[in-house]
Design an enzyme around this catalytic site. Structure first.
Site, short mmCIF file in Angstrom:
data_model
loop_
_atom_site.label_atom_id
_atom_site.label_comp_id
_atom_site.label_asym_id
_atom_site.label_seq_id
_atom_site.Cartn_x
_atom_site.Cartn_y
_atom_site.Cartn_z
N SER A 28 -6.08 62.25 -75.71
CA SER A 28 -4.95 62.86 -76.40
C SER A 28 -4.52 64.14 -75.72
CB SER A 28 -5.33 63.17 -77.85
OG SER A 28 -5.63 61.99 -78.57
N GLU A 88 23.54 51.74 -89.05
CA GLU A 88 22.61 52.59 -89.78
C GLU A 88 22.44 53.93 -89.08
OE1 GLU A 88 20.19 51.03 -92.95
OE2 GLU A 88 22.33 51.47 -92.76
N HIS A 116 -6.51 56.09 -75.93
CA HIS A 116 -7.95 56.34 -75.93
C HIS A 116 -8.53 56.35 -74.51
CE1 HIS A 116 -9.05 55.55 -80.40
NE2 HIS A 116 -7.87 56.13 -80.27
N LYS A 149 -7.06 65.53 -92.19
CA LYS A 149 -5.77 66.14 -91.89
C LYS A 149 -4.65 65.11 -91.97
CE LYS A 149 -3.97 69.74 -88.90
NZ LYS A 149 -4.32 70.69 -87.82
N ASP A 150 -4.91 63.91 -91.47
CA ASP A 150 -3.92 62.84 -91.57
C ASP A 150 -3.68 62.44 -93.03
OD1 ASP A 150 -3.50 62.75 -88.87
OD2 ASP A 150 -4.76 60.99 -88.50
#
Length: 422
Positions: A220, A288, A216, A244-245
């Protein structure tokens, strides 16, 4: 009243709280009206998905810890107790077990997005470095969690991985003894790993908070990799990107649910359904899937110490990525050569993962060595040289212009800002 924050929220109760503790004003500022570039694509969903997965993993982990026994004589049976006797224990464990894989999937895609669009470049170097620290904490947490079921692969995986530190001269063996809490993987080891596995996710929350704060402050990045020039280049985070998320979250949860309900053990190892036996070594000791590329790098080198150094170096080298990539253009959309070389690098990382799942013999050793050479060569040689030699495409003048024109690089005759100002 002197010293009190003036809240603009109309609800009386929330206004009363916000006047004295302005958390709602902060949330509105940081997640409501926060200006974000208007050209985000769905690759920008994965940071939010990783946050959701962190919350899910902490919640299910707390519930599992209520019934788990960190004792070598009781751990394996306590897992069976959770699966068979605890109400919805099977569901909680399958969510937690598969959640680890889902967490790494979204994180790796999130990292790929940063690599493709140059999100590690100035002024976001510290943001990227904090992200690498998050990855390291995730790996440590996941490794310790894999030990807790106390199956065959849990025990022998812990033995092999902790023994890697013995490769370091002088300090190696004391470190291994300290990790074990004795002279072999035993009850003190399990207790330590359980304590750290429970603690580290909360440390991760704090580091994620720093990651978001750095985001922030620096702002971005965006698919074009250019800076915001005017308010017309941005949109408020809510409702545009919350919606959108949400779409991405619904799709992701659908895939997650498919694993949990229809293939809960597909990503696990059958040997871990056998109680740990220090006297019987499994034919193949395989970590893994999200550790397999690094495991292949480790085994590609005959010298143990060099292999361990390359294993850790393959991750720590990412910290220097903002300075290794010398190009002044961020996004791969305007770097045609870099785009394809990055995709080749990703393919080799996948091949390394495939090699890590097989015995270190024959063609798998050859592929591991080629993949390791390309992994380090891309970061240490290709990126520094490519930044100086590559001819990049012209950059648009603003974010708004290509968005309104349908996106993509500008045609050769269109106006573009000079490359050195990117």
């Amino acid at each position: 009243m002197a010293g009190m924050h003036k809240s603009e929220i109309s609800n009386p109760l929330i206004n009363w709280i916000d006047t004295r503790l302005p958390i709602f004003t902060m949330m509105q500022k940081e997640y409501g009206v926060f200006p974000t570039p208007k050209n985000f694509n769905y690759f920008w969903n994965f940071g939010a998905l990783a946050t959701v997965m962190l919350v899910i993993m902490i919640a299910t982990g707390i519930l599992l810890a209520m019934n788990y026994q960190p004792n070598t004589h009781l751990a394996f049976d306590s897992i069976q107790h959770i699966m068979r006797d605890v109400n919805y224990g099977w569901l909680i464990r399958y969510i937690h077990q598969n959640g680890a894989s889902m967490f790494f999937i979204v994180t790796y895609i999130h990292i790929f997005r940063g690599l493709y669009y140059g999100s590690y470049k100035a002024p976001r170097e510290l943001l990227w470095m904090i992200g690498v620290v998050i990855l390291l904490i995730m790996m440590a947490t996941a490794f310790m969690g894999y030990v807790l079921p106390w199956g065959q692969m849990s025990y022998w995986g812990a033995t092999v991985i902790t023994n890697l530190f013995s490769a370091f001269p002088i300090v190696g063996k004391p470190i291994v003894t300290w990790l074990w809490g004795g002279f072999s993987v035993d009850n003190p080891t399990l207790n330590r790993f359980f304590s750290l596995h429970y603690l580290l996710p909360f440390v991760l929350v704090g580091v994620v908070g720093l990651h978001v704060a750095a985001l922030h402050i620096a702002g971005s990045n965006n698919p074009l990799g250019i800076d915001v020039k005017s308010p017309q280049d941005t949109l408020p985070f809510h409702p545009y990107y919350t919606i959108k998320d949400s779409v991405g979250l619904c799709v992701f949860l659908g895939v997650f649910a498919a694993f949990v309900f229809f293939a809960p053990n597909m990503l696990g190892d059958p040997n871990n359904f056998i109680p740990a036996n220090p006297l019987q070594t499994p034919p193949d000791i395989v970590p893994e899937w999200y550790f397999l590329p690094y495991y292949a790098i480790l085994r590609s080198v005959p010298n143990k110490l060099l292999g361990v150094c390359m294993l850790f170096g393959s991750i720590l080298l990412l910290l220097a990525l903002p300075w290794l990539d010398t190009s002044k253009v961020r996004s791969a959309k305007f770097r045609p050569v870099y785009k394809w070389l990055l995709l080749v690098w990703v393919v080799w990382v996948i091949i390394l993962g495939w090699c890590g799942a097989h015995k270190p013999e024959g063609v798998w050793v050859i592929l591991s060595r080629i993949g390791t050479l390309w992994y380090f060569g891309h970061l240490l040689v290709v990126l520094p040289l490519l930044g100086k030699l590559e001819r990049t495409l012209p950059l648009p003048e603003s974010i708004s212009r290509p968005v309104l024109a349908g996106g993509g690089p500008l045609p050769s005759g269109a106006a573009a800002k000079p490359m050195e100002k990117a």
